[in-house]
Design an enzyme around this catalytic site. Structure first.
Site, PDB file in Angstrom:
ATOM      1  N   THR A  33       0.835  -1.219   0.000  1.00 31.38           N
ATOM      2  CA  THR A  33       0.000   0.000   0.000  1.00 31.38           C
ATOM      3  C   THR A  33       0.861   1.256   0.000  1.00 31.38           C
ATOM      4  OG1 THR A  33      -0.256  -0.117   2.399  1.00 31.38           O
ATOM      5  CG2 THR A  33      -2.024  -1.070   1.085  1.00 31.38           C
ATOM      6  N   ILE A 108       0.448 -10.104  -6.303  1.00 27.97           N
ATOM      7  CA  ILE A 108       0.581 -10.400  -7.729  1.00 27.97           C
ATOM      8  C   ILE A 108       1.345  -9.289  -8.434  1.00 27.97           C
ATOM      9  CG2 ILE A 108      -1.547 -11.774  -7.798  1.00 27.97           C
ATOM     10  CD1 ILE A 108      -2.919  -9.213  -8.933  1.00 27.97           C
ATOM     11  N   HIS A 126      -0.772 -16.629  -5.583  1.00 27.56           N
ATOM     12  CA  HIS A 126      -1.893 -16.168  -6.419  1.00 27.56           C
ATOM     13  C   HIS A 126      -1.418 -15.689  -7.778  1.00 27.56           C
ATOM     14  CE1 HIS A 126      -4.297 -15.499  -2.441  1.00 27.56           C
ATOM     15  NE2 HIS A 126      -4.225 -16.762  -2.786  1.00 27.56           N
ATOM     16  N   CYS A 134      -1.434 -18.706 -21.449  1.00 28.74           N
ATOM     17  CA  CYS A 134      -2.503 -19.422 -22.131  1.00 28.74           C
ATOM     18  C   CYS A 134      -3.040 -20.492 -21.176  1.00 28.74           C
ATOM     19  CB  CYS A 134      -1.966 -20.074 -23.401  1.00 28.74           C
ATOM     20  SG  CYS A 134      -3.159 -21.218 -24.134  1.00 28.74           S
ATOM     21  N   CYS A 159      -4.506 -17.603 -27.707  1.00 25.23           N
ATOM     22  CA  CYS A 159      -3.138 -18.032 -27.989  1.00 25.23           C
ATOM     23  C   CYS A 159      -3.072 -18.631 -29.402  1.00 25.23           C
ATOM     24  CB  CYS A 159      -2.780 -19.100 -26.950  1.00 25.23           C
ATOM     25  SG  CYS A 159      -1.137 -19.784 -27.064  1.00 25.23           S
ATOM     26  N   SER A 200      -4.815  -9.776   5.939  1.00 30.29           N
ATOM     27  CA  SER A 200      -5.916  -9.939   6.897  1.00 30.29           C
ATOM     28  C   SER A 200      -6.054 -11.407   7.298  1.00 30.29           C
ATOM     29  CB  SER A 200      -7.217  -9.426   6.273  1.00 30.29           C
ATOM     30  OG  SER A 200      -7.434 -10.066   5.028  1.00 30.29           O
TER      31      SER A 200
HETATM   32  P1  NAD Z   1      -6.226  -7.779   2.558  1.00 29.02           P
HETATM   33  O1  NAD Z   1      -6.641  -6.563   1.789  1.00 29.02           O
HETATM   34  O2  NAD Z   1      -7.270  -8.750   2.948  1.00 29.02           O
HETATM   35  O3  NAD Z   1      -5.470  -7.342   3.876  1.00 29.02           O
HETATM   36  C1  NAD Z   1      -4.460  -6.390   3.831  1.00 29.02           C
HETATM   37  C2  NAD Z   1      -4.104  -6.014   5.250  1.00 29.02           C
HETATM   38  O4  NAD Z   1      -3.012  -5.117   5.186  1.00 29.02           O
HETATM   39  C3  NAD Z   1      -5.243  -5.295   5.992  1.00 29.02           C
HETATM   40  O5  NAD Z   1      -5.593  -6.052   7.127  1.00 29.02           O
HETATM   41  C4  NAD Z   1      -4.644  -3.921   6.386  1.00 29.02           C
HETATM   42  O6  NAD Z   1      -4.897  -3.621   7.731  1.00 29.02           O
HETATM   43  C5  NAD Z   1      -3.151  -4.151   6.199  1.00 29.02           C
HETATM   44  N1  NAD Z   1      -2.414  -2.957   5.759  1.00 29.02           N
HETATM   45  C6  NAD Z   1      -2.635  -2.187   4.672  1.00 29.02           C
HETATM   46  N2  NAD Z   1      -1.667  -1.242   4.552  1.00 29.02           N
HETATM   47  C7  NAD Z   1      -0.839  -1.420   5.622  1.00 29.02           C
HETATM   48  C8  NAD Z   1       0.346  -0.776   6.070  1.00 29.02           C
HETATM   49  N3  NAD Z   1       0.893   0.256   5.403  1.00 29.02           N
HETATM   50  N4  NAD Z   1       0.943  -1.218   7.203  1.00 29.02           N
HETATM   51  C9  NAD Z   1       0.395  -2.261   7.901  1.00 29.02           C
HETATM   52  N5  NAD Z   1      -0.699  -2.922   7.516  1.00 29.02           N
HETATM   53  C10 NAD Z   1      -1.309  -2.511   6.384  1.00 29.02           C
HETATM   54  O7  NAD Z   1      -5.042  -8.446   1.739  1.00 29.02           O
HETATM   55  P2  NAD Z   1      -4.589  -9.971   1.601  1.00 29.02           P
HETATM   56  O8  NAD Z   1      -4.745 -10.665   2.902  1.00 29.02           O
HETATM   57  O9  NAD Z   1      -3.269  -9.914   0.956  1.00 29.02           O
HETATM   58  O10 NAD Z   1      -5.642 -10.588   0.610  1.00 29.02           O
HETATM   59  C11 NAD Z   1      -5.941  -9.901  -0.584  1.00 29.02           C
HETATM   60  C12 NAD Z   1      -5.839 -10.719  -1.851  1.00 29.02           C
HETATM   61  O11 NAD Z   1      -5.932  -9.817  -2.965  1.00 29.02           O
HETATM   62  C13 NAD Z   1      -4.522 -11.420  -1.976  1.00 29.02           C
HETATM   63  O12 NAD Z   1      -4.809 -12.721  -2.247  1.00 29.02           O
HETATM   64  C14 NAD Z   1      -3.808 -10.779  -3.167  1.00 29.02           C
HETATM   65  O13 NAD Z   1      -3.589 -11.767  -4.154  1.00 29.02           O
HETATM   66  C15 NAD Z   1      -4.784  -9.829  -3.790  1.00 29.02           C
HETATM   67  N6  NAD Z   1      -4.257  -8.435  -3.901  1.00 29.02           N
HETATM   68  C16 NAD Z   1      -2.960  -8.225  -4.248  1.00 29.02           C
HETATM   69  C17 NAD Z   1      -2.456  -6.933  -4.319  1.00 29.02           C
HETATM   70  C18 NAD Z   1      -1.019  -6.734  -4.698  1.00 29.02           C
HETATM   71  O14 NAD Z   1      -0.439  -7.589  -5.369  1.00 29.02           O
HETATM   72  N7  NAD Z   1      -0.379  -5.638  -4.269  1.00 29.02           N
HETATM   73  C19 NAD Z   1      -3.280  -5.840  -4.031  1.00 29.02           C
HETATM   74  C20 NAD Z   1      -4.628  -6.094  -3.687  1.00 29.02           C
HETATM   75  C21 NAD Z   1      -5.111  -7.400  -3.634  1.00 29.02           C
END
Ligand code: NAD
Length: 250
Positions: A33, A108, A126, A134, A159, A200
């Site tokens: 993030t 990802i 993931h 493909c 493909c 999470s």
């Molecule tokens: P989630 O969104 O369920 O949980 C993310 C967690 O990160 C939250 O609980 C939040 O509190 C915490 N968070 C966010 N920013 C933070 C920070 N700066 N410091 C501390 N904590 C922070 O994410 P998940 O459990 O990874 O599941 C989401 C699914 O979606 C995954 O399977 C993933 O494949 C996909 N996804 C990937 C991306 C990416 O590749 N960057 C982005 C979004 C979703």
């Protein structure tokens, strides 16, 4: 020992990392993030603006395939410039020290590899959204070419073998990648310390690895801003910003 202050928590984390022979990190969207890519479940998530397209729908509906590509390229345009953050760089340092032979990620975005963790040490549960594959022959396709063809025809491209091309990510309803799951299991049961960072911990089967590691004897540390489903089970929970915590640690 009841650890109450933030300073004590940081010291305890440092001690656990220093004393561990092998560390496995497990990361989720929260580590990216600060790089400008929103996570999945926090309020205002752009990923949840539309109902995710299940794998079956992608395979069975030309309309949904076109919609999946439209969303994919719109998201790519928003997050194209993302670079690794402090959390990624700290983990790359841990990998370089030789202490962390494997890093399991649900992400990802390819940012662990971009931060310097050798690609062979990153286990992507993931998949990876920076290229496509493909679904029939498994051949790799670059997104620029897929996009050119999609924009020309308005359809999800196929493909040369006739199979459907899909982003190399795992959609809801799609089978988990077998090799990555096996490697993640191995990395979970062979470590002394398992760091669950920025997840999470509600997406299964990925979220099963922290508990598996703990059952196999590892210490479990959770680093996340919000509560997670496994906080009560963890040996140490650090609630705060991942970049701040990992930058201070490593
Ligand atoms: P989630 O969104 O369920 O949980 C993310 C967690 O990160 C939250 O609980 C939040 O509190 C915490 N968070 C966010 N920013 C933070 C920070 N700066 N410091 C501390 N904590 C922070 O994410 P998940 O459990 O990874 O599941 C989401 C699914 O979606 C995954 O399977 C993933 O494949 C996909 N996804 C990937 C991306 C990416 O590749 N960057 C982005 C979004 C979703």
């Amino acid at each position: 020992m009841l650890i109450t202050s933030l300073k004590q928590q940081h010291e305890e984390l440092r001690r656990l990392v220093e004393e561990a022979g092998i560390v496995t990190a497990f990361t989720g969207a929260g580590i990216s993030t600060e790089c400008g890519i929103p996570d999945f479940r926090s309020p205002g998530s752009p990923w949840l603006k539309n109902k995710p397209i299940d794998f079956d729908l992608f395979v069975n509906s030309a309309e949904m395939r076109a919609e999946a590509w439209r969303r994919k390229f719109a998201m790519d345009d928003l997050y194209r410039g993302a670079q690794p953050g402090r959390g990624h760089r700290a983990l790359a340092g841990l990998a370089a020290s030789g202490k962390m032979p494997a890093l399991i990620t649900q992400n990802i975005d390819g940012l662990h590899q971009a931060s310097g963790v050798p690609a062979g040490n990153v286990i992507e549960l993931h998949g990876n959204g920076t290229y496509a594959r493909c679904l029939s022959c498994g051949g790799r396709h670059e997104l620029a070419e897929v996009r050119r063809r999609y924009e020309e025809s308005g359809e999800g491209p196929r493909c040369h073998c006739g199979g459907l091309i899909k982003s190399a990510t795992i959609s809801f309803g799609q089978t988990m990648p077998e090799e990555a799951m096996t490697r993640a299991r191995d990395a979970s049961v062979t470590c002394d310390l398992f760091l669950a960072i920025g997840s999470s911990l509600v997406v299964y089967p990925a979220a099963g690895f922290p508990a598996l590691a703990q059952r196999a004897g590892a210490q479990l540390v959770i680093i996340n801003r919000d509560e997670t489903a496994l906080d009560d089970e963890a040996d140490l929970v650090l609630r705060g910003d991942i970049g701040d915590i990992l930058e201070a640690l490593l």
